[in-house]
Write a protein that holds these residues in place. Sequence first.
Motif, PDB file in Angstrom:
ATOM      1  N   LEU A 126       0.825  -1.213   0.000  1.00 21.86           N
ATOM      2  CA  LEU A 126       0.000   0.000   0.000  1.00 21.86           C
ATOM      3  C   LEU A 126       0.860   1.263   0.000  1.00 21.86           C
ATOM      4  CD1 LEU A 126      -2.935  -0.818   2.500  1.00 21.86           C
ATOM      5  CD2 LEU A 126      -2.935  -0.997   0.012  1.00 21.86           C
ATOM      6  N   ASN A 127       2.159   1.102   0.250  1.00 26.12           N
ATOM      7  CA  ASN A 127       3.091   2.234   0.253  1.00 26.12           C
ATOM      8  C   ASN A 127       2.648   3.373   1.154  1.00 26.12           C
ATOM      9  OD1 ASN A 127       5.131   1.318  -1.477  1.00 26.12           O
ATOM     10  ND2 ASN A 127       3.742   1.586  -3.221  1.00 26.12           N
ATOM     11  N   LEU A 128       2.289   3.033   2.404  1.00 27.55           N
ATOM     12  CA  LEU A 128       1.769   4.041   3.316  1.00 27.55           C
ATOM     13  C   LEU A 128       2.755   4.546   4.383  1.00 27.55           C
ATOM     14  CD1 LEU A 128      -1.755   2.485   3.906  1.00 27.55           C
ATOM     15  CD2 LEU A 128      -1.301   4.604   2.682  1.00 27.55           C
ATOM     16  N   PRO A 129       3.989   3.994   4.507  1.00 28.03           N
ATOM     17  CA  PRO A 129       4.824   4.348   5.659  1.00 28.03           C
ATOM     18  C   PRO A 129       4.936   5.854   5.886  1.00 28.03           C
ATOM     19  CG  PRO A 129       5.916   2.667   4.383  1.00 28.03           C
ATOM     20  CD  PRO A 129       4.685   3.058   3.617  1.00 28.03           C
ATOM     21  N   GLY A 130       4.840   6.241   7.164  1.00 31.46           N
ATOM     22  CA  GLY A 130       5.066   7.636   7.527  1.00 31.46           C
ATOM     23  C   GLY A 130       3.837   8.512   7.437  1.00 31.46           C
ATOM     24  N   ALA A 131       2.783   7.995   6.806  1.00 33.26           N
ATOM     25  CA  ALA A 131       1.622   8.840   6.560  1.00 33.26           C
ATOM     26  C   ALA A 131       0.687   8.938   7.770  1.00 33.26           C
ATOM     27  CB  ALA A 131       0.851   8.331   5.354  1.00 33.26           C
ATOM     28  N   PHE A 132       0.945   8.162   8.811  1.00 36.02           N
ATOM     29  CA  PHE A 132       0.010   8.099   9.946  1.00 36.02           C
ATOM     30  C   PHE A 132       0.745   8.322  11.263  1.00 36.02           C
ATOM     31  CE2 PHE A 132      -1.648   5.963   6.326  1.00 36.02           C
ATOM     32  CZ  PHE A 132      -2.868   6.604   6.183  1.00 36.02           C
ATOM     33  N   PRO A 133       1.139   9.586  11.492  1.00 37.52           N
ATOM     34  CA  PRO A 133       1.995   9.881  12.655  1.00 37.52           C
ATOM     35  C   PRO A 133       1.357   9.562  14.003  1.00 37.52           C
ATOM     36  CG  PRO A 133       1.263  11.914  11.563  1.00 37.52           C
ATOM     37  CD  PRO A 133       0.890  10.768  10.668  1.00 37.52           C
ATOM     38  N   LEU A 134       0.019   9.693  14.117  1.00 37.89           N
ATOM     39  CA  LEU A 134      -0.592   9.387  15.417  1.00 37.89           C
ATOM     40  C   LEU A 134      -0.502   7.895  15.717  1.00 37.89           C
ATOM     41  CD1 LEU A 134      -3.773  11.668  15.551  1.00 37.89           C
ATOM     42  CD2 LEU A 134      -1.765  11.756  17.034  1.00 37.89           C
ATOM     43  N   ALA A 135      -0.787   7.069  14.709  1.00 38.29           N
ATOM     44  CA  ALA A 135      -0.684   5.620  14.908  1.00 38.29           C
ATOM     45  C   ALA A 135       0.746   5.255  15.313  1.00 38.29           C
ATOM     46  CB  ALA A 135      -1.080   4.881  13.641  1.00 38.29           C
ATOM     47  N   GLU A 136       1.705   5.924  14.703  1.00 39.61           N
ATOM     48  CA  GLU A 136       3.110   5.600  15.016  1.00 39.61           C
ATOM     49  C   GLU A 136       3.483   6.072  16.408  1.00 39.61           C
ATOM     50  OE1 GLU A 136       5.804   6.172  11.858  1.00 39.61           O
ATOM     51  OE2 GLU A 136       4.367   5.380  10.409  1.00 39.61           O
ATOM     52  N   GLU A 137       2.968   7.245  16.778  1.00 40.04           N
ATOM     53  CA  GLU A 137       3.270   7.738  18.121  1.00 40.04           C
ATOM     54  C   GLU A 137       2.659   6.826  19.185  1.00 40.04           C
ATOM     55  OE1 GLU A 137       2.301  11.906  18.881  1.00 40.04           O
ATOM     56  OE2 GLU A 137       2.372  11.428  21.028  1.00 40.04           O
ATOM     57  N   LEU A 138       1.417   6.376  18.936  1.00 38.87           N
ATOM     58  CA  LEU A 138       0.780   5.474  19.903  1.00 38.87           C
ATOM     59  C   LEU A 138       1.556   4.163  20.002  1.00 38.87           C
ATOM     60  CD1 LEU A 138      -2.995   6.069  19.067  1.00 38.87           C
ATOM     61  CD2 LEU A 138      -1.690   6.956  21.006  1.00 38.87           C
ATOM     62  N   ALA A 139       2.025   3.661  18.865  1.00 33.95           N
ATOM     63  CA  ALA A 139       2.787   2.404  18.877  1.00 33.95           C
ATOM     64  C   ALA A 139       4.089   2.562  19.670  1.00 33.95           C
ATOM     65  CB  ALA A 139       3.090   1.956  17.447  1.00 33.95           C
ATOM     66  N   ALA A 140       4.640   3.777  19.660  1.00 40.57           N
ATOM     67  CA  ALA A 140       5.933   4.011  20.331  1.00 40.57           C
ATOM     68  C   ALA A 140       5.788   4.324  21.819  1.00 40.57           C
ATOM     69  CB  ALA A 140       6.665   5.159  19.632  1.00 40.57           C
ATOM     70  N   THR A 141       4.586   4.739  22.246  1.00 44.53           N
ATOM     71  CA  THR A 141       4.453   5.243  23.625  1.00 44.53           C
ATOM     72  C   THR A 141       3.471   4.447  24.504  1.00 44.53           C
ATOM     73  OG1 THR A 141       2.734   6.812  22.937  1.00 44.53           O
ATOM     74  CG2 THR A 141       5.001   7.627  22.926  1.00 44.53           C
ATOM     75  N   SER A 142       2.690   3.542  23.919  1.00 45.13           N
ATOM     76  CA  SER A 142       1.631   2.864  24.687  1.00 45.13           C
ATOM     77  C   SER A 142       2.155   1.667  25.467  1.00 45.13           C
ATOM     78  CB  SER A 142       0.528   2.374  23.744  1.00 45.13           C
ATOM     79  OG  SER A 142      -0.078   3.481  23.104  1.00 45.13           O
ATOM     80  N   LEU A 143       1.607   1.478  26.653  1.00 44.78           N
ATOM     81  CA  LEU A 143       1.947   0.305  27.471  1.00 44.78           C
ATOM     82  C   LEU A 143       0.682  -0.166  28.201  1.00 44.78           C
ATOM     83  CD1 LEU A 143       4.336  -1.500  28.404  1.00 44.78           C
ATOM     84  CD2 LEU A 143       4.482  -0.036  30.431  1.00 44.78           C
ATOM     85  N   SER A 144       0.378  -1.457  28.070  1.00 49.70           N
ATOM     86  CA  SER A 144      -0.809  -2.023  28.725  1.00 49.70           C
ATOM     87  C   SER A 144      -0.400  -2.615  30.067  1.00 49.70           C
ATOM     88  CB  SER A 144      -1.439  -3.105  27.846  1.00 49.70           C
ATOM     89  OG  SER A 144      -1.751  -2.581  26.570  1.00 49.70           O
ATOM     90  N   LEU A 145      -1.029  -2.125  31.134  1.00 52.34           N
ATOM     91  CA  LEU A 145      -0.742  -2.607  32.493  1.00 52.34           C
ATOM     92  C   LEU A 145      -1.640  -3.810  32.801  1.00 52.34           C
ATOM     93  CD1 LEU A 145      -0.528   0.834  34.376  1.00 52.34           C
ATOM     94  CD2 LEU A 145       1.322  -0.503  33.313  1.00 52.34           C
ATOM     95  N   PRO A 146      -1.315  -4.580  33.843  1.00 52.83           N
ATOM     96  CA  PRO A 146      -2.162  -5.730  34.197  1.00 52.83           C
ATOM     97  C   PRO A 146      -3.616  -5.289  34.372  1.00 52.83           C
ATOM     98  CG  PRO A 146      -0.142  -5.768  35.490  1.00 52.83           C
ATOM     99  CD  PRO A 146      -0.148  -4.457  34.749  1.00 52.83           C
ATOM    100  N   MET A 147      -4.531  -6.068  33.816  1.00 51.95           N
ATOM    101  CA  MET A 147      -5.973  -5.752  33.918  1.00 51.95           C
ATOM    102  C   MET A 147      -6.757  -7.038  33.794  1.00 51.95           C
ATOM    103  SD  MET A 147      -8.829  -4.047  34.082  1.00 51.95           S
ATOM    104  CE  MET A 147      -8.456  -2.304  34.159  1.00 51.95           C
ATOM    105  N   TRP A 148      -7.414  -7.432  34.877  1.00 53.79           N
ATOM    106  CA  TRP A 148      -8.296  -8.609  34.843  1.00 53.79           C
ATOM    107  C   TRP A 148      -9.282  -8.520  35.994  1.00 53.79           C
ATOM    108  CZ3 TRP A 148      -5.861 -11.022  39.213  1.00 53.79           C
ATOM    109  CH2 TRP A 148      -4.483 -10.825  39.321  1.00 53.79           C
ATOM    110  N   PRO A 149     -10.496  -9.049  35.773  1.00 49.47           N
ATOM    111  CA  PRO A 149     -11.468  -9.075  36.860  1.00 49.47           C
ATOM    112  C   PRO A 149     -10.878  -9.872  38.024  1.00 49.47           C
ATOM    113  CG  PRO A 149     -12.478  -9.746  34.786  1.00 49.47           C
ATOM    114  CD  PRO A 149     -11.010  -9.667  34.545  1.00 49.47           C
TER     115      PRO A 149
END
Length: 367
Positions: free
Chosen positions: A324-347
């Motif tokens: 699709l030749n899309l690299p670089g076109a979606f800076p928010l998606a890339e920023e989220l991929a670089a900064t997000s961390l999922s903490l433990p979460m369970w009932p």
Amino acid sequence: MIIPFLSFSPQHGPIRSEVLAAIADVYDKQWYVLGEQVKAFEAEYSAFNRVAHTVGVANGLDALHLALEALGVQAGDEVIVPSNTYIATWLAVSFVGGVPVPVEPDPRTYNLDPARLEAAITPRTKGIMPVHLYGQACEMGPILAVARRHGLWVVEDNAQAQGAAWEGELTGSFGAVNGTSFYPGKNLGALGDAGAVTTNDETLAAKIRALRNYGSQQKYYNEVIGHNSRLDELQAAVLRVKLPQLPGWTAQRQAVGALYNQYLAGLGDLVPPAVAPGATHVYHLYVVRTNRRDALQNHLTAAGIGTLIHYPVPPHRQQAYAHLNLPGAFPLAEELAATSLSLPMWPGMTEQHVAAVAGAVRAFFAE
Ligand SMILES: *Cc1c(COP(=O)(O)O)cnc(C)c1O
């Protein structure tokens, strides 16, 4: 204190004998595919999700795939998808020959930004696939308004958000036809792969019932080229035991989310999840953001706290979508991929668990 990213014990412990009895019942009845358990689960899930029809299928990806096939998506049709979703949403579009057209999220909620939709619509656009990411309902009112204005259908990817709501209406009940997943780690999980389509449209439900079963409504008579994507009786029997527990488990996830919000307030550059007015969050995942994500993850791992990254590589950066030749076109998606961390979460996580996780996060930012 060792805190795993996910523990099934508090959910599965109390219903152990009930689940094993349900499995034994299927074993003894000797009817394993498309029988009374699937039928009953479909009716019960429809009542839970406040829709007219549920069609049980083999997994969440198939649910989305069959939904798009039933809507008649054809080669070259464009379908709007989030730039920051799990790749399954994009794959479903690709399977029917469609072109996934990514739209960036609202950077506060991580869900599809309704204000960015119109710029992505072309004469080839056929529909929009909102994903209720991490368990928070998308802003369905504005999304549906754009869809109506442009004559597009909506297919919700409800894999992460069973029981979430937008202005009192449940996710999985807005779109023409919607897909959900009962992968074990989802909020409602089977003991293996499972999924379902939900819809209020009887014609689409009938099409999907045929598509999941070789394109056949009557055994050995095939009207269309179908799939084998059926929900097993065993998984349906297990899901029937678990479904009545889901509201209680959701309340526990929300209580854990509220505790995290309190304990994690004001730590370094840490951004806790934000919930849009009108939306509810069922905390499939509790995702925080920080520019020091990798270092924080290492620190928590060393402290015995399990974390994961959802997701480290956005779909447009995957090799599968290099064409699709899309690299670089979606800076928010890339920023989220670089900064997000999922903490433990369970009932069943306790306040002590939350305090211990938060203590380790606080120690990291105090260093
Ligand atoms: C889990 C998931 C799927 C796919 O479900 P499977 O049952 O694993 O095929 C699709 N979309 C999203 C957002 C998911 O989280």
